[in-house]
Design an enzyme around this catalytic site. Structure first.
Site, PDB file in Angstrom:
ATOM      1  N   HIS A   2      56.226 -23.941   7.087  1.00 36.79           N
ATOM      2  CA  HIS A   2      57.065 -25.097   6.794  1.00 36.79           C
ATOM      3  C   HIS A   2      57.761 -25.529   8.063  1.00 36.79           C
ATOM      4  CE1 HIS A   2      56.467 -23.189   2.851  1.00 36.79           C
ATOM      5  NE2 HIS A   2      56.289 -24.441   2.505  1.00 36.79           N
ATOM      6  N   GLN A   8      48.294 -17.454   2.045  1.00 38.99           N
ATOM      7  CA  GLN A   8      47.898 -18.655   2.764  1.00 38.99           C
ATOM      8  C   GLN A   8      48.368 -18.567   4.201  1.00 38.99           C
ATOM      9  OE1 GLN A   8      50.226 -21.378   0.302  1.00 38.99           O
ATOM     10  NE2 GLN A   8      48.318 -22.228  -0.486  1.00 38.99           N
ATOM     11  N   HIS A  66      55.250 -29.233   4.543  1.00 38.41           N
ATOM     12  CA  HIS A  66      54.463 -28.073   4.112  1.00 38.41           C
ATOM     13  C   HIS A  66      53.086 -28.251   4.731  1.00 38.41           C
ATOM     14  CE1 HIS A  66      57.026 -27.487   0.340  1.00 38.41           C
ATOM     15  NE2 HIS A  66      57.372 -28.687   0.749  1.00 38.41           N
ATOM     16  N   CYS A  95      57.981 -21.667   0.016  1.00 39.60           N
ATOM     17  CA  CYS A  95      58.942 -22.661   0.485  1.00 39.60           C
ATOM     18  C   CYS A  95      60.405 -22.363   0.144  1.00 39.60           C
ATOM     19  CB  CYS A  95      58.549 -24.077   0.086  1.00 39.60           C
ATOM     20  SG  CYS A  95      57.473 -24.230  -1.322  1.00 39.60           S
ATOM     21  N   ASP A 155      50.384 -20.266   5.598  1.00 39.11           N
ATOM     22  CA  ASP A 155      51.390 -21.222   5.163  1.00 39.11           C
ATOM     23  C   ASP A 155      52.489 -21.355   6.208  1.00 39.11           C
ATOM     24  OD1 ASP A 155      52.752 -22.851   3.382  1.00 39.11           O
ATOM     25  OD2 ASP A 155      53.757 -21.187   2.373  1.00 39.11           O
ATOM     26  N   LYS A 170      50.875 -36.788   0.981  1.00 37.60           N
ATOM     27  CA  LYS A 170      50.192 -35.708   1.679  1.00 37.60           C
ATOM     28  C   LYS A 170      48.865 -36.178   2.261  1.00 37.60           C
ATOM     29  CE  LYS A 170      47.672 -34.028  -2.361  1.00 37.60           C
ATOM     30  NZ  LYS A 170      47.279 -32.872  -3.180  1.00 37.60           N
ATOM     31  N   ARG A 205      49.872 -16.441  -8.611  1.00 34.67           N
ATOM     32  CA  ARG A 205      49.951 -17.594  -9.506  1.00 34.67           C
ATOM     33  C   ARG A 205      49.146 -17.251 -10.739  1.00 34.67           C
ATOM     34  NH1 ARG A 205      48.969 -22.631  -5.235  1.00 34.67           N
ATOM     35  NH2 ARG A 205      50.666 -22.023  -3.833  1.00 34.67           N
TER      36      ARG A 205
END
Length: 643
Positions: free
Chosen positions: A387, A383, A513, A336, A385, A467, A365
């Site tokens: 945004h 991911q 997200h 992000c 992923d 979320k 991570r």
RNA sequence: GCUGGCGUAGCUCAACGGUAGAGCACCUGAUUUGUAAUCAGGCGGUUGUAGGUUCGAUUCCUAUCGCCAGCUCCA
């Protein structure tokens, strides 16, 4: 109806008058309940009670059978007591704490200096059998809190005393079987002989009251069923789960491996990488259709960026740090902040929105050593992923579009059973009350408008916004979280992002997200276990294997192989001098969707004899026809397929 | 991170104080084979790593690494 009688009824309406104080068991008999031997407890006015409890007034009495969900929970709860009883008999110095029923059985936590060994479990199970055979009556009595505290203090059960002190009621109930008494709300089976099918499964440490700060207790897990047959079926299911374990299949199918040099970080072999990349390719196709733009962003970024994004404060313990040119850097755990930099580098107009930036960037991570597991929780992953930067008015539409993508994707993989959770404002959060209220109601609205049933997970939102989490149930009925949609009003603030609205004024965009599969690694684990290694044709690392009967067909096989590959199919040929049965067995063990057998007959007719995994031997077909059959299956997912 | 368990050949397992053994896999040879295992021979291990105890350690002890089951955590 005389003064000494009360009227009791079945849920279906039939009724009978009985004496006040009649036990529930006798009342059920009076009501003509035939399967009284299978009744384990009862619901009096929908309140669960023991069979031995007495009826005080007019009521609707419903029997609870051992084969119902309620009945099963009572059996399991009583089995937990049975286990505690056995433990106290074998190891009197042990203190009991709590023993609840869980999804697949029960556990009981004990305080004991020496941990239980697997041998201890066997002995405990034996004693449980003995106590069950003795068929001790399970008797309830109610006492004052004070009395209960005195009792447990006298027998040295400090944890029970602590629990009772926390109960708000004046009176508590105790259950006794033989020389064992436990604090419990109940109800329980009437006697220990009703417990016929149980097994202790494992032992593990667990913190008192679930807090890392408290002392560690010894937890014994077990499971119990109404009948030995059901227990056997459950144990068979556990075996099946072992057979499907993605770590085993990952090795057997040569998909990936792990090495001590990089703990909890998978190495994908060529076949695993192929599946991985096909998943990504599928998501990319979806991005084309839904107006996403893919970006590539750096792996290592200045620590200042992470301070600005809030990750340094909130997520530091999970990040890897390094240094270069005497500058403190961090390996990215999320994409992000990079996307915020990209958004913020130019003046954005409302006409540019929504801007949807996708990133398959590799994330690192640092996960605490005890929490990693196969591909489901790793330290290095990526991911699907993205945004979405949009105006507040666009949130609803964007969330809806993501839900469309999600459901289409889950359907494709056969994840048709879903559970959806709305996570609302947590205790630690940023942003105004008004903003949260609006964001939460927007998400609720979208779900309601689409008729999507969901559960509320109050306080489970991210600190920057609410979320929606999307979970699925796999073939073993295990729940996994895949997708997520998170509203974020904080990050645009921190990066001072804006867009110019139609009136020429600067406004703050909202950031969404979202991920569909979540981590690709984790999704692969779930998919492998869901399909037991039998990937759908479009994902199978090897789609077809050619198997010759003798060396006489080699030239033909090479020819067919070239044709299949030219059509974009992943095919290989087994030309070894082995018997047909042997080659087929190996192809089946590798779970290859199509095995194409070719002997002299097929060479003569220019055909192949396909064997489809799961469907057996098919009639011989020409190669062109076979390609068409395969492509018909692949095309809807991956498009044309022919390069 | 915490609690417990486990690390023996590529895999599945055996030996458990007297310097490791089987099946499968792999390699070689023979077999030309029609829908889930052809036969024979061979290769393969400083028993996770490092210390210690012992005349002697795969076996006992300690540390460490990794894995597994849980707990806690999981933006």
């Amino acid at each position: 109806m005389s003064a000494g009688t009360v009227r009791i009824a079945k849920p279906t309406g039939e009724f009978v008058d009985v004496e006040v104080g009649t036990t529930v068991a006798d009342a059920l008999r009076a009501l003509g309940e035939r399967r009284v031997g299978e009744v384990i407890a009862a619901a009096v006015d929908e309140h669960l009670v023991d069979l031995s409890s007495s009826i005080g007034g007019g009521a609707v009495v419903r029997p609870v059978f051992s084969d119902s969900r309620e009945g099963l929970e009572i059996i399991r709860h009583s089995t937990a007591h049975l286990m505690a009883h056995a433990v106290k008999r074998l190891f009197p110095e042990t203190q009991v704490t709590i023993g609840p029923v869980i999804e697949s059985g029960f556990y009981y936590d004990f305080k004991r200096e020496r941990p239980f060994t697997p041998d201890d479990l066997e002995r405990i199970e034996q004693v449980m059998q003995e106590i069950a055979s003795a068929n001790l009556a399970v008797e309830r009595r109610e006492v004052s809190k004070l009395e209960a505290i005195e009792f447990f203090r006298s027998v040295g059960e400090a944890y029970k005393v602590e629990i009772i002190e926390g109960i708000p009621d004046d009176r508590v109930s105790l259950y006794a079987q033989g020389d064992f008494t436990d604090l419990c709300r109940g109800p329980h089976v009437p006697s220990t002989g009703r417990l016929k099918a149980f097994k202790l499964t494992s032992v593990a440490g667990a913190y008192w009251r679930g807090s890392e700060k408290n002392e560690m207790l010894q937890r014994i897990y077990g499971t119990a069923f109404a009948s030995p047959k059901e227990l056997k079926a459950h144990l068979a299911m556990l075996e099946e789960a072992k057979r499907r374990d993605h770590r085993r299949l990952g090795r057997d199918l040569n998909l990936f491996s792990f090495h001590p040099e990089a703990p909890a970080s998978p190495f994908f072999h060529p076949k695993g990488a192929l599946v991985y990349n096909e998943l990504v390719a599928y998501i990319r196709r979806l991005y084309d259709q839904f107006g996403y733009q893919e970006v590539l962003t750096p792996q290592v970024l200045d620590v200042d960026l992470w301070k600005r994004s809030g990750h340094y404060d909130n997520y530091r313990d999970n990040m890897y740090f390094t240094e270069a040119d005497e500058r403190a850097m961090a390996v990215k755990p999320m994409n992000c902040p990079s996307h915020c930099l990209l958004y913020g580098m130019a003046t954005r107009s409302y006409r540019d929105l929504p801007m949807r930036l996708a990133d398959f960037g590799r994330l690192h991570r640092y996960e605490r050593s005890g929490v990693t597991a196969g591909l489901t929780r790793v330290r290095s992953f990526s991911q699907d992923d993205a945004h979405i930067f949009c105006t507040p008015d666009q949130i609803e539409g964007e969330v809806g579009r993501v839900i469309d993508m999600l459901f289409r994707t889950y359907d494709l993989f056969g994840f048709t059973e879903r559970r959806i959770y709305l996570g609302t404002r947590p205790e630690k959060s940023t942003g105004s009350d008004a903003m949260w209220a609006r964001a939460e109601s927007t998400l609720t609205q979208v779900l309601q408008n689409r008729g999507i049933t969901h559960e509320l997970h109050a306080g489970d939102g991210a600190f920057y916004g609410p979320k929606i989490d999307f979970c699925i149930l796999d073939a073993m009925r295990r729940e996994w979280q895949l997708g997520t949609i998170q509203l974020d009003f904080s990050m645009p603030e921190r990066f001072d992002l804006h867009y110019v609205n139609s009136a020429g004024e600067e406004e703050r965009p909202v950031m969404i997200h979202r991920a569909l599969l979540g981590s690709i690694e984790r999704f692969m684990a779930i998919l492998i276990e869901h399909c037991a290694g039998d990937f759908p044709l479009w994902l199978a690392p090897v789609q077809m294997r050619l198997v010759t009967v003798t060396e006489d067909q080699h030239a033909y096989a090479e020819d067919v192989l070239a044709t299949l590959r030219a059509a974009g199919l992943r095919a290989e040929a087994d030309l070894r001098k082995e018997k047909l049965g042997f080659k087929i067995r190996e192809a089946e063990l590798q779970k290859i969707p199509f095995v194409l057998v070719m002997g002299d007959k097929e060479v003569a007719t220019r055909t192949v004899a396909p064997r489809r995994r799961g469907a057996g031997t098919l009639a011989p077909v020409g190669v062109a026809e076979l390609i068409e059959t395969a492509m018909t299956e692949i095309r809807p997912v991956m498009g044309g397929g022919v390069p």
